[in-house]
Design a protein around this motif. Structure first.
Motif, PDB file in Angstrom:
ATOM      1  N   UNK A 168       0.810  -1.221   0.000  1.00 34.24           N
ATOM      2  CA  UNK A 168       0.000   0.000   0.000  1.00 34.24           C
ATOM      3  C   UNK A 168       0.848   1.279   0.000  1.00 34.24           C
ATOM      4  N   UNK A 169       2.117   1.152   0.343  1.00 37.15           N
ATOM      5  CA  UNK A 169       3.022   2.311   0.421  1.00 37.15           C
ATOM      6  C   UNK A 169       4.335   1.949  -0.260  1.00 37.15           C
ATOM      7  N   UNK A 170       4.391   1.965  -1.598  1.00 43.44           N
ATOM      8  CA  UNK A 170       5.566   1.490  -2.338  1.00 43.44           C
ATOM      9  C   UNK A 170       6.865   2.196  -1.957  1.00 43.44           C
ATOM     10  N   UNK A 171       6.768   3.447  -1.479  1.00 43.64           N
ATOM     11  CA  UNK A 171       7.993   4.184  -1.119  1.00 43.64           C
ATOM     12  C   UNK A 171       8.762   3.505   0.014  1.00 43.64           C
ATOM     13  N   UNK A 172       8.082   2.627   0.784  1.00 42.67           N
ATOM     14  CA  UNK A 172       8.769   1.900   1.857  1.00 42.67           C
ATOM     15  C   UNK A 172       9.885   1.017   1.311  1.00 42.67           C
ATOM     16  N   UNK A 173       9.752   0.579   0.069  1.00 44.81           N
ATOM     17  CA  UNK A 173      10.738  -0.323  -0.532  1.00 44.81           C
ATOM     18  C   UNK A 173      11.781   0.412  -1.352  1.00 44.81           C
ATOM     19  N   UNK A 174      11.685   1.723  -1.420  1.00 43.22           N
ATOM     20  CA  UNK A 174      12.604   2.516  -2.236  1.00 43.22           C
ATOM     21  C   UNK A 174      13.528   3.332  -1.329  1.00 43.22           C
ATOM     22  N   UNK A 175      14.817   2.965  -1.250  1.00 42.60           N
ATOM     23  CA  UNK A 175      15.732   3.691  -0.358  1.00 42.60           C
ATOM     24  C   UNK A 175      15.790   5.183  -0.640  1.00 42.60           C
ATOM     25  N   UNK A 176      15.527   5.581  -1.902  1.00 42.90           N
ATOM     26  CA  UNK A 176      15.601   6.998  -2.260  1.00 42.90           C
ATOM     27  C   UNK A 176      14.361   7.772  -1.812  1.00 42.90           C
ATOM     28  N   UNK A 177      13.273   7.061  -1.566  1.00 47.86           N
ATOM     29  CA  UNK A 177      12.021   7.731  -1.218  1.00 47.86           C
ATOM     30  C   UNK A 177      11.582   7.506   0.220  1.00 47.86           C
ATOM     31  N   UNK A 178      12.202   6.535   0.901  1.00 40.95           N
ATOM     32  CA  UNK A 178      11.700   6.156   2.218  1.00 40.95           C
ATOM     33  C   UNK A 178      11.751   7.313   3.209  1.00 40.95           C
ATOM     34  N   UNK A 179      12.705   8.231   3.026  1.00 41.38           N
ATOM     35  CA  UNK A 179      12.790   9.378   3.925  1.00 41.38           C
ATOM     36  C   UNK A 179      11.596  10.302   3.846  1.00 41.38           C
ATOM     37  N   UNK A 180      10.860  10.227   2.737  1.00 40.62           N
ATOM     38  CA  UNK A 180       9.738  11.147   2.541  1.00 40.62           C
ATOM     39  C   UNK A 180       8.526  10.776   3.386  1.00 40.62           C
ATOM     40  N   UNK A 181       8.521   9.586   3.984  1.00 38.43           N
ATOM     41  CA  UNK A 181       7.332   9.167   4.739  1.00 38.43           C
ATOM     42  C   UNK A 181       7.419   9.521   6.221  1.00 38.43           C
ATOM     43  N   UNK A 182       8.514  10.186   6.626  1.00 39.41           N
ATOM     44  CA  UNK A 182       8.648  10.567   8.035  1.00 39.41           C
ATOM     45  C   UNK A 182       7.462  11.423   8.459  1.00 39.41           C
ATOM     46  N   UNK A 183       6.751  10.976   9.489  1.00 40.27           N
ATOM     47  CA  UNK A 183       5.602  11.715   9.994  1.00 40.27           C
ATOM     48  C   UNK A 183       4.328  11.521   9.196  1.00 40.27           C
ATOM     49  N   UNK A 184       4.408  10.795   8.088  1.00 40.33           N
ATOM     50  CA  UNK A 184       3.244  10.592   7.222  1.00 40.33           C
ATOM     51  C   UNK A 184       2.433   9.396   7.720  1.00 40.33           C
ATOM     52  N   UNK A 185       1.121   9.499   7.666  1.00 41.22           N
ATOM     53  CA  UNK A 185       0.263   8.381   8.045  1.00 41.22           C
ATOM     54  C   UNK A 185       0.197   7.402   6.874  1.00 41.22           C
ATOM     55  N   UNK A 186       0.587   6.164   7.137  1.00 39.51           N
ATOM     56  CA  UNK A 186       0.656   5.163   6.073  1.00 39.51           C
ATOM     57  C   UNK A 186      -0.739   4.691   5.676  1.00 39.51           C
ATOM     58  N   UNK A 187      -0.859   4.328   4.402  1.00 41.23           N
ATOM     59  CA  UNK A 187      -2.106   3.766   3.885  1.00 41.23           C
ATOM     60  C   UNK A 187      -2.175   2.288   4.264  1.00 41.23           C
TER      61      UNK A 187
END
Length: 361
Positions: free
Chosen positions: A305-324
């Protein structure tokens, strides 16, 4: 130092240490002054060493003046072992018989029982790793109105080599002061280790613990709770101090269902807990493996549900974000079951069951 004085000095020194461990400032001060007096007497008789003996005497006189500070310093170090826990019996899935026996044994030891009834002073929890022995102890700490002192044998031996037996005496002294108390000794089988570097320290620590258990007066409301993954490594002297030996087995289907329910609180499901429990029992999962499986299943769902979790370049962007999120499905658990392997084999289970039949309750 003359032989007679040496023997007497060593005796006074031991009594001083014992008084410090017991938190008795008057006795500690008395024996510190006895040591100082012996040294001053030696200084008057051994003139060639008088300066050395007088210096030692002054050190012991300072110890006599500072016994309260020394007792407080040691007490503060041991008091850090006092444990508080937010875990309750409701957080322990299954293990109904173990929970009942443990609560009963500790409850009776903490209460004032009429007549000459003598409650157990030692309780042993044994079983495969990950089955919830430490969790039971934490639930006990969170549920009973008693001082709970948690000790890992491996930590005491490794961090305080040469001082472990003194620490054990101090722990039990604190337990008596703050009774009713439970002293929980985790990894008790570590005392059966055969590493040459630890053998002597382990033997001294074991002797101190056994003596402390035996040495309590009937009025002392202190109980020792120990856990082990290898009960067959404990000798007769150790077992005799723990007459109540409670087997903590792998969960059955009812217990596994309860454990899944605990770890999946707040997550909607499109799979039944009964089906998950059946698979867990078939795979010989302990409570720890069930918890791991739940973590893997949730992670599988979150990654989808949150593909950025698997992307080392994007994972930092989810800090503080509510996951789907979405409901957990059978495929999430199939993914989890493929990754979680139980270290327990049927042969080992049979060994535990045989030991439980011979020595357990």
């Amino acid at each position: 130092m003359k032989m007679a004085y040496s023997s007497l000095f060593q005796r006074y020194e031991r009594l001083y240490e014992k008084a410090i461990e017991e938190g008795n400032p008057e006795k500690a001060r008395f024996f510190a002054l006895q040591c100082a007096g012996l040294l001053r007497k030696l200084a008057s008789e051994e003139l060639q060493f008088s300066h050395y003996y007088l210096k030692l005497a002054e050190e012991w006189e300072r110890k006599a003046e500072n016994v309260d500070t020394e007792i407080k310093k040691r007490s503060n170090g041991i008091e850090r072992l006092i444990t508080t826990s937010n875990v309750t019996w409701e957080d322990v899935g299954g293990l109904e018989e173990a929970k009942k026996l443990l609560a009963q044994a500790v409850g009776i030891a903490m209460a004032k029982v009429p007549g000459k009834f003598k409650p157990w002073k030692g309780v042993l929890l044994f079983g495969p790793p990950g089955t919830g022995k430490t969790l039971l102890a934490k639930a006990l700490a969170g549920s009973m109105k008693a001082t709970f002192i948690g000790v890992k044998v491996s930590d005491v031996l490794s961090k305080y080599f040469g001082e472990s037996s003194k620490i054990a005496s101090s722990i039990y002294s604190l337990a008596r002061q703050k009774a009713p108390s439970v002293v929980f000794i985790d990894e008790f089988d570590a005392l059966g280790m055969r590493r040459s570097a630890m053998e002597d320290a382990g033997r001294r620590l074991l002797g101190t613990i056994l003596a402390e258990i035996d040495g309590f007066h009937d009025s002392d409301r202190v109980i020792t709770l120990a856990s082990t993954n290898a009960p067959w490594d404990l000798d007769e002297a150790m077992l005799s101090r723990f007459p109540l030996r409670i087997y903590v087995p792998l969960p059955d289907e009812k217990g596994a269902k309860e454990i899944f329910a605990i770890h999946l609180r707040g997550f909607p499901l499109r799979v039944t807990l009964e089906s998950l429990a059946r698979i867990a029992v078939r795979k010989l999962y302990s409570g720890r493996e069930i918890a791991n499986a739940c973590t893997f299943a949730v992670l599988h769902m979150l990654e989808e549900m949150n593909p950025e979790l698997s992307d080392p370049l994007k994972v930092g962007s989810i800090a503080g974000k509510e996951l789907t999120v979405r409901p957990l499905e059978a495929e999430d658990f199939r993914y989890a079951f493929r990754r979680v392997k139980s270290p327990i084999k049927k042969e080992l289970l049979r060994k535990y069951e045989k030991w439980a039949k011979e020595y357990g309750v």
